[in-house]
Design a protein around this motif. Structure first.
Motif, short mmCIF file in Angstrom:
data_model
loop_
_atom_site.label_atom_id
_atom_site.label_comp_id
_atom_site.label_asym_id
_atom_site.label_seq_id
_atom_site.Cartn_x
_atom_site.Cartn_y
_atom_site.Cartn_z
N ASN A 180 27.72 57.03 74.42
CA ASN A 180 27.39 57.82 74.51
C ASN A 180 27.84 58.28 72.87
OD1 ASN A 180 27.53 61.25 73.18
ND2 ASN A 180 27.11 61.52 75.43
N LEU A 181 26.90 58.66 71.61
CA LEU A 181 27.16 58.07 70.36
C LEU A 181 26.56 59.61 69.79
CD1 LEU A 181 25.86 55.04 71.46
CD2 LEU A 181 26.96 54.81 68.65
N ASN A 182 27.53 61.06 70.04
CA ASN A 182 27.09 62.42 69.73
C ASN A 182 26.12 62.87 70.26
OD1 ASN A 182 29.49 62.00 68.13
ND2 ASN A 182 28.29 62.91 66.44
N GLY A 183 25.82 62.60 71.44
CA GLY A 183 24.99 63.04 72.17
C GLY A 183 23.77 61.64 73.02
N ILE A 184 23.71 61.31 71.56
CA ILE A 184 23.02 59.92 72.41
C ILE A 184 23.45 58.92 73.26
CG2 ILE A 184 21.89 57.86 70.60
CD1 ILE A 184 22.21 59.58 67.78
N ILE A 190 25.88 45.34 74.23
CA ILE A 190 25.95 45.66 72.68
C ILE A 190 25.14 46.76 72.52
CG2 ILE A 190 26.00 44.32 70.95
CD1 ILE A 190 26.42 41.93 72.18
N ILE A 191 25.04 47.63 71.52
CA ILE A 191 23.65 48.55 70.60
C ILE A 191 23.66 48.64 69.49
CG2 ILE A 191 23.61 49.74 73.21
CD1 ILE A 191 25.46 52.26 71.52
N THR A 192 23.14 48.82 68.51
CA THR A 192 23.08 49.67 67.89
C THR A 192 22.55 50.95 67.41
OG1 THR A 192 20.97 48.13 66.85
CG2 THR A 192 22.94 46.81 66.34
N GLN A 193 22.59 51.35 66.73
CA GLN A 193 22.19 52.61 65.93
C GLN A 193 22.17 53.07 64.66
OE1 GLN A 193 20.75 55.04 68.13
NE2 GLN A 193 20.53 56.46 67.15
N SER A 194 20.67 53.66 63.84
CA SER A 194 21.43 54.46 62.98
C SER A 194 20.67 55.35 62.62
CB SER A 194 19.38 54.10 61.80
OG SER A 194 19.75 52.44 62.29
N GLU A 198 25.66 60.34 56.94
CA GLU A 198 27.44 60.16 57.24
C GLU A 198 27.94 60.97 58.23
OE1 GLU A 198 28.55 57.82 52.90
OE2 GLU A 198 29.11 59.52 53.03
N GLN A 199 28.52 60.66 58.88
CA GLN A 199 29.48 61.55 59.67
C GLN A 199 30.22 60.71 60.11
OE1 GLN A 199 26.98 62.18 63.38
NE2 GLN A 199 24.94 61.74 62.01
N TRP A 200 30.93 61.64 61.20
CA TRP A 200 32.07 61.15 62.17
C TRP A 200 31.71 60.75 62.81
CZ3 TRP A 200 36.02 58.85 61.72
CH2 TRP A 200 37.60 59.15 60.64
N VAL A 201 31.70 60.05 64.35
CA VAL A 201 30.99 59.95 65.91
C VAL A 201 31.97 59.43 66.89
CG1 VAL A 201 28.98 58.82 66.72
CG2 VAL A 201 28.07 59.01 64.56
N ASN A 202 31.68 59.91 67.77
CA ASN A 202 32.48 60.35 68.81
C ASN A 202 32.10 59.10 69.52
OD1 ASN A 202 35.07 61.97 68.00
ND2 ASN A 202 33.37 63.62 68.61
#
Length: 459
Positions: A180-184, A190-194, A198-202
């Motif tokens: 879970n990357l900020n709700g995504i 192994i994953i990639t995400q664009s 700019e932002q902080w991601v939990n």
């Protein structure tokens, strides 16, 4: 006043002073003759009549132990134990539990313990009575540890990150990775995400093993538009050796702080080699043309864009001069044919299978070598550039089919000729003092370009 009491236990015993008579221990059960002697402050003594005391054997406590693993999916390493101890002929003085992991604890009743590792644990409960008799009971439990969760995230491009959980592990095998990357939400090791900005991601990762046990962890990561990341590159040079052997050197892939953990070579003969060092000596079964590709991988498992070079494996006519061939303007021409050995090796590798192409390139190479040796003397170089124009026309005439690129062939020949600072300085000085790009020979129809060759082309 009474000054002291002395007690004798057994007919053969000795009178010994005692402060009190609450607890007197003997070595074994049986009947004992006990006598008391009292002494006053004047030293007078009185002796009692002996009595017989029957001493029964002390019975050890009766102990009970029951341990359970409550709700293991949520608390996979927590154990609760219920204990009890009863002494039929005395009292319990101590209760102690050994958790089987080096932890010893005094308890009374129930107790809870959290383990730091899974596996089989032998829990031992011990009770001691007021006469120092002990009883123990052991229960074996099997703790199934949850997965070990570990991951790293890093940039692979502007506003694009890659997260890798390959470091996670579990003895029973991992069934799923849920991110879970900020709700995504994403799945996979192994994953990639664009991201759009700019932002902080939990970043939260939950790993579930094949037994259904789950564990999660979280990290914060800042996504940047222009991250300073030394992405891996693939760059290599090659040297053709004798006996169908090739030396491949990817040292140019490691620069600018880049860390390369894998050098993956595809050698064009169906062979792939995955190495951790940048050099490779490889021997082909037969001579010929081979397409060699290198891909590098960094410490974050980011792959480079592959580099591909087509090489001709053959037996060179001259040896590689190496650094010794770069120490002077003239270089090394071991067979005295007017072409430096390093340039000759280049021509033979890429044009040696065709006599016309090879001779055309050698003709231009001889003139270029003389230009180098002119040491930027315009008077000497002027006619040489006129000749070079004719040589170029000869090359064009021989490299004129669809599979050839005469322009890049000549450019590569010049690059190999002016390959040191001192040799390049000659070229730049002449470029400053004369128009070296001008055509000095008379214009000719392209069909007659072969007339500029100083050899007779083979039809």
């Amino acid at each position: 006043l009474i000054a002291g009491y002395e007690l004798k236990v057994g007919a053969d015993g000795e009178f010994l002073p005692y402060a009190n008579f609450n607890n007197i221990s003997v070595s074994m059960a049986g009947d004992y003759e006990v006598a008391l002697r009292v002494t006053d402050n004047l030293g007078l003594q009185a002796l009692s009549a002996a009595i017989t005391v029957h001493v029964a054997e002390n019975l050890a406590p009766t102990v009970f132990l029951s341990c359970s693993i409550p709700n293991q999916l949520n608390y996979p390493l927590r154990v609760v134990c219920n204990t009890s101890a009863v002494d039929s002929d005395g009292t319990i003085s101590q209760q102690q539990i050994d958790w089987g992991d080096g932890n010893l604890e005094n308890i009374w009743g129930s107790a809870m313990h959290v383990y730091t590792s899974g596996g089989t644990k032998n829990i031992v409960f011990t009770a001691r009575d007021n006469f120092d008799a002990t009883s123990t009971i052991t229960q074996e439990i099997n703790l199934i540890a949850p997965p070990t969760v570990a991951f790293t995230c890093y940039h692979i491009n502007s506003l694009t990150i890659k997260c890798d959980a390959s470091a996670s592990s579990d003895d029973s095998g991992i069934a799923s990775y849920v991110w879970n990357l900020n709700g995504i939400e994403k799945t996979g090791a192994i994953i990639t995400q664009s991201f759009a900005d700019e932002q902080w991601v939990n970043v939260t990762l939950a790993v579930t093993n094949n037994l259904g046990l789950q564990k999660s962890t979280q990290q914060s990561f800042i996504v940047e538009r222009d991250p300073d990341i030394p992405l891996p590159v693939a760059a290599f040079e090659h040297t053709i050796l004798s006996d169908n052997q090739v030396f491949l050197d990817a040292a140019d892939s490691v620069f600018g702080g880049r860390v390369v953990t894998q050098f993956i070579w595809t050698l064009g003969d169906g062979t792939t080699q995955n190495l951790t060092t940048p050099t490779l000596n490889y021997t082909y079964a037969t001579p010929g043309w081979y397409t060699v590709t290198l891909k590098t991988v960094d410490q974050n498992a980011v792959e480079s864009t592959p580099q591909t070079i087509v090489i001709r494996v053959h037996a060179p006519n001259v040896a590689d001069p190496g650094i010794a061939g770069e120490t002077t303007l003239e270089g090394i021409d071991s067979n005295l044919d007017g072409v430096r050995d390093d340039v000759e090796r280049f021509i033979d590798e890429y044009f040696g299978e065709n006599s016309n192409k090879r001779q055309a390139m050698r003709q231009a190479a001889v003139t270029l070598d003389q230009i180098v040796k002119s040491n930027a003397d315009v008077a000497v170089a002027q006619p040489l550039f006129v000749q070079l124009d004719r040589d170029s026309r000869c090359v064009i005439s021989q490299l004129n089919d669809e599979t050839d690129d005469w322009y890049n062939a000549l450019a590569a020949l010049k690059q190999h000729t002016f390959n040191t600072d001192s040799r390049l300085a000659v070229y730049l000085a002449l470029d400053r003092d004369m128009d070296i790009g001008a055509t000095k020979a008379e214009d000719q129809d392209i069909s007659a370009y072969a007339d500029n060759c100083n050899f007779v082309p083979i039809p």
